[in-house]
Design a protein around this motif. Structure first.
Motif, short mmCIF file in Angstrom:
data_model
loop_
_atom_site.label_atom_id
_atom_site.label_comp_id
_atom_site.label_asym_id
_atom_site.label_seq_id
_atom_site.Cartn_x
_atom_site.Cartn_y
_atom_site.Cartn_z
N THR A 43 0.53 5.43 0.46
CA THR A 43 -0.38 6.51 0.86
C THR A 43 0.30 7.85 0.64
OG1 THR A 43 -1.33 5.06 2.55
CG2 THR A 43 -1.82 7.42 2.71
N LYS A 44 -0.32 8.73 -0.13
CA LYS A 44 0.19 10.08 -0.41
C LYS A 44 1.59 10.06 -0.99
CE LYS A 44 -2.63 12.25 3.18
NZ LYS A 44 -2.64 13.08 4.41
N VAL A 77 0.85 -1.19 0.00
CA VAL A 77 0.00 0.00 0.00
C VAL A 77 0.89 1.24 0.00
CG1 VAL A 77 -1.76 1.31 1.24
CG2 VAL A 77 -1.83 -1.19 1.26
N SER A 134 4.22 7.32 2.18
CA SER A 134 3.98 6.37 3.28
C SER A 134 3.68 5.00 2.69
CB SER A 134 2.83 6.83 4.16
OG SER A 134 3.16 8.06 4.79
#
Length: 539
Positions: free
Chosen positions: A46-47, A44, A50
């Motif tokens: 994120t942004k 995963v 991350s």
């Protein structure tokens, strides 16, 4: 005046044009870090900064993973100007630990049968320019066998406990003979059925997997495949079951019932200890053929030999269940609290006499979750056939039991509905779920149909390609889920493909239409399946 202004402007332009700029303006491009990614690829992102990695908790050998940045530079060849820093935070025992690693690659280990978690901050710096790039990471393990079908497969006396983890994902994990894979020991060769029970508690390790063998009923932690208690301690001395056939369990309260080949039953609560089932005097010769336990712990029984429906109330208020789960010695003193008894209740319309004077008895083919509001919570649905005509029985019990009923009425109400000639027989499989009230699923050879009791209409949902031997929803009892959610709309279909067992998982929409399916093979003969549904959030 105008002429003077024009002359001055011309002189100014001429002087500027003749000016020779002697300044030093030698421009150089600054090196930049480009396309920073990591190997292995994060699960995963994120942004953009991350990253998360999640791994199945190792079972036999520790897992070691090496993480490495992948990037390019705009102006520099080689990486001599690069500085790497990994700041790794984790918990060791009761202490929080932080380590700094100044190498390009970072290697982390994940020990067997233990939850692990790392929080990592990465910094990549160009030492000549001082420019840095930053990334945040979370690396953690997840319990094995969570969100998994447990499959009891193999020939009689050579059974195996296999699993299909994350069956609705693109990376489903099939583990054949999962117990041997975990512990390197053969077990459950004589198993006959599986049961699963969750918990309303918000603590870990409260779910239970019951594996019913002919001489025992294992009381296990499914996500570690460990015995919660030794099987030999679960039955009182003198009970000594030798021919257990199958069982039923309560998805939330960890109550369970096992039945032997003589049709007698034993019941347990959250402690895991089994007690001999008692019966009213007029049904001491009972022989259980079919049994179902509702959300409230109300148990419905069909005695095929004596042609009687009976009820039994299994709940946490029964004194014999109030013993700690951690206790390992059978509580002999609890036997005196085992007072509930199997009690018959009247069901009309189980026998008819036709115009020629011939008597026809209803054959009860299936007993399972109720499809009306009342029977779903406390009761059951029975499906039978009599003289080629199919019937449905809605069994609804009073939540207060017999004491709430008037002297001239039964606390259990049974509504019989005539379905018509649908061709049900002993090979027909059935399933019900709270997601589809007033409806049930049934099979014809390789096909699954949804039948609406109100409209008497049937709809073909799925063709498995070979004979279907069992239907089972992921969950048929209410937990933390919304009734329309996926656990109640995902159906496990056991298929016999020329002697080889297949597990098909069929996903239905809220309206009961086919959405998707997944097929898992390699099991051999499949005896039983159960899904380890999480009835509450894991901490």
């Amino acid at each position: 005046m105008k002429r003077i202004i024009v002359i001055l402007s011309f002189v100014t332009w001429l002087l500027c044009g003749c000016y020779d700029d002697k300044g030093n303006y030698d421009y150089k491009d600054i090196n930049t870090i480009e396309g920073l990614t990591f190997d292995p690829v994060p699960e995963v992102v994120t942004k953009g900064t991350s990253y998360r990695y999640t791994y199945r908790q190792p079972i036999q050998e520790e897992l070691s993973v090496t993480y490495s940045p992948v990037f390019s530079q705009s102006e520099v060849e080689g990486e001599e100007n690069m500085e790497y820093l990994w700041v790794v935070s984790y918990r060791e025992g009761n202490e929080n630990v932080t380590d700094s690693v100044f190498t390009k690659e970072l290697t982390l280990t994940y020990p067997v049968r233990k939850s692990s978690s790392y929080n990592v901050k990465f910094r990549l710096t160009d030492t000549k320019t001082g420019i840095s790039a930053y990334r945040d990471f979370t690396m953690e393990t997840r319990l094995p066998f969570v969100h998994a079908w447990f499959v009891l497969n193999g020939e009689e006396n050579n059974r195996k406990l296999s699993t299909v983890e994350d069956p609705d994902s693109t990376h489903a994990i099939i583990t054949l003979d999962a117990y041997r894979e975990t512990w390197d020991v053969e077990r459950f060769q004589k198993a006959n059925s599986l049961m699963f029970a969750g918990s309303v508690s918000y603590t870990r390790d409260m779910e239970r997997l019951y594996v019913v063998q002919s001489d025992s009923a294992s009381f296990m932690l499914p996500f570690a495949l460990e015995d919660a208690k030794a099987s030999r301690n679960l039955f009182a001395p003198g009970l000594n079951p030798t021919n257990l056939v199958y069982g039923v369990s309560h998805v939330l309260w960890r109550n369970a019932i096992v039945v032997d080949d003589a049709g007698k039953f034993y019941h347990s609560g959250a402690s895991g200890f089994y007690f001999a089932g008692l019966a009213e005097d007029n049904v001491q010769n009972y022989v259980i053929d079919k049994i179902y336990m509702s959300q409230s712990g109300f148990v419905t029984v069909w005695d095929k030999v004596n042609r009687k429906f009976m009820s039994y109330r299994l709940n946490g208020m029964n004194g014999c269940y109030n013993f700690g789960v951690s206790e390992d010695i059978y509580p002999q003193e609890a036997v005196e609290y085992n007072l509930e008894k199997l009690t018959p209740f009247l069901v009309e319309g189980l026998q008819e006499v036709d115009k020629q004077g011939a008597t026809h008895n209803m054959e009860i083919l299936w007993l399972g979750k109720g499809i009306s509001v009342n029977s779903s919570e406390e009761g059951a649905t029975a499906i039978g056939v009599m003289n080629d005509t199919c019937y449905l029985l809605k069994i609804e019990a009073s939540s207060k039991g017999g004491k709430s009923a008037k002297a001239d009425e039964s606390p259990i109400k049974v509504v019989r509905e005539k379905l018509g000639k649908l061709g049900f027989n002993g090979n027909t499989c059935f399933a019900t779920t709270v997601a589809f009230m007033d409806q049930f699923l049934y099979t014809e050879e390789s096909k699954v149909y949804l039948f609406n009791v109100v409209t008497k209409e049937k709809v073909e949902l799925y063709d498995a390609g070979n004979v279907i031997t069992r239907l089972k929803f992921r969950s048929d009892s209410e937990g933390d889920f919304q009734y329309e959610s996926e656990p109640y709309r995902t159906l496990g279909v056991v298929v016999n493909a020329g002697g080889q067992g297949e597990l098909h998982e069929v996903v239905l929409s809220v309206g009961g239409d086919y959405v998707d399916s997944h097929v898992f093979t390699g099991f051999g003969v499949i005896k039983d399946v159960v899904y380890t549904a999480i009835t509450r959030r894991l901490n």
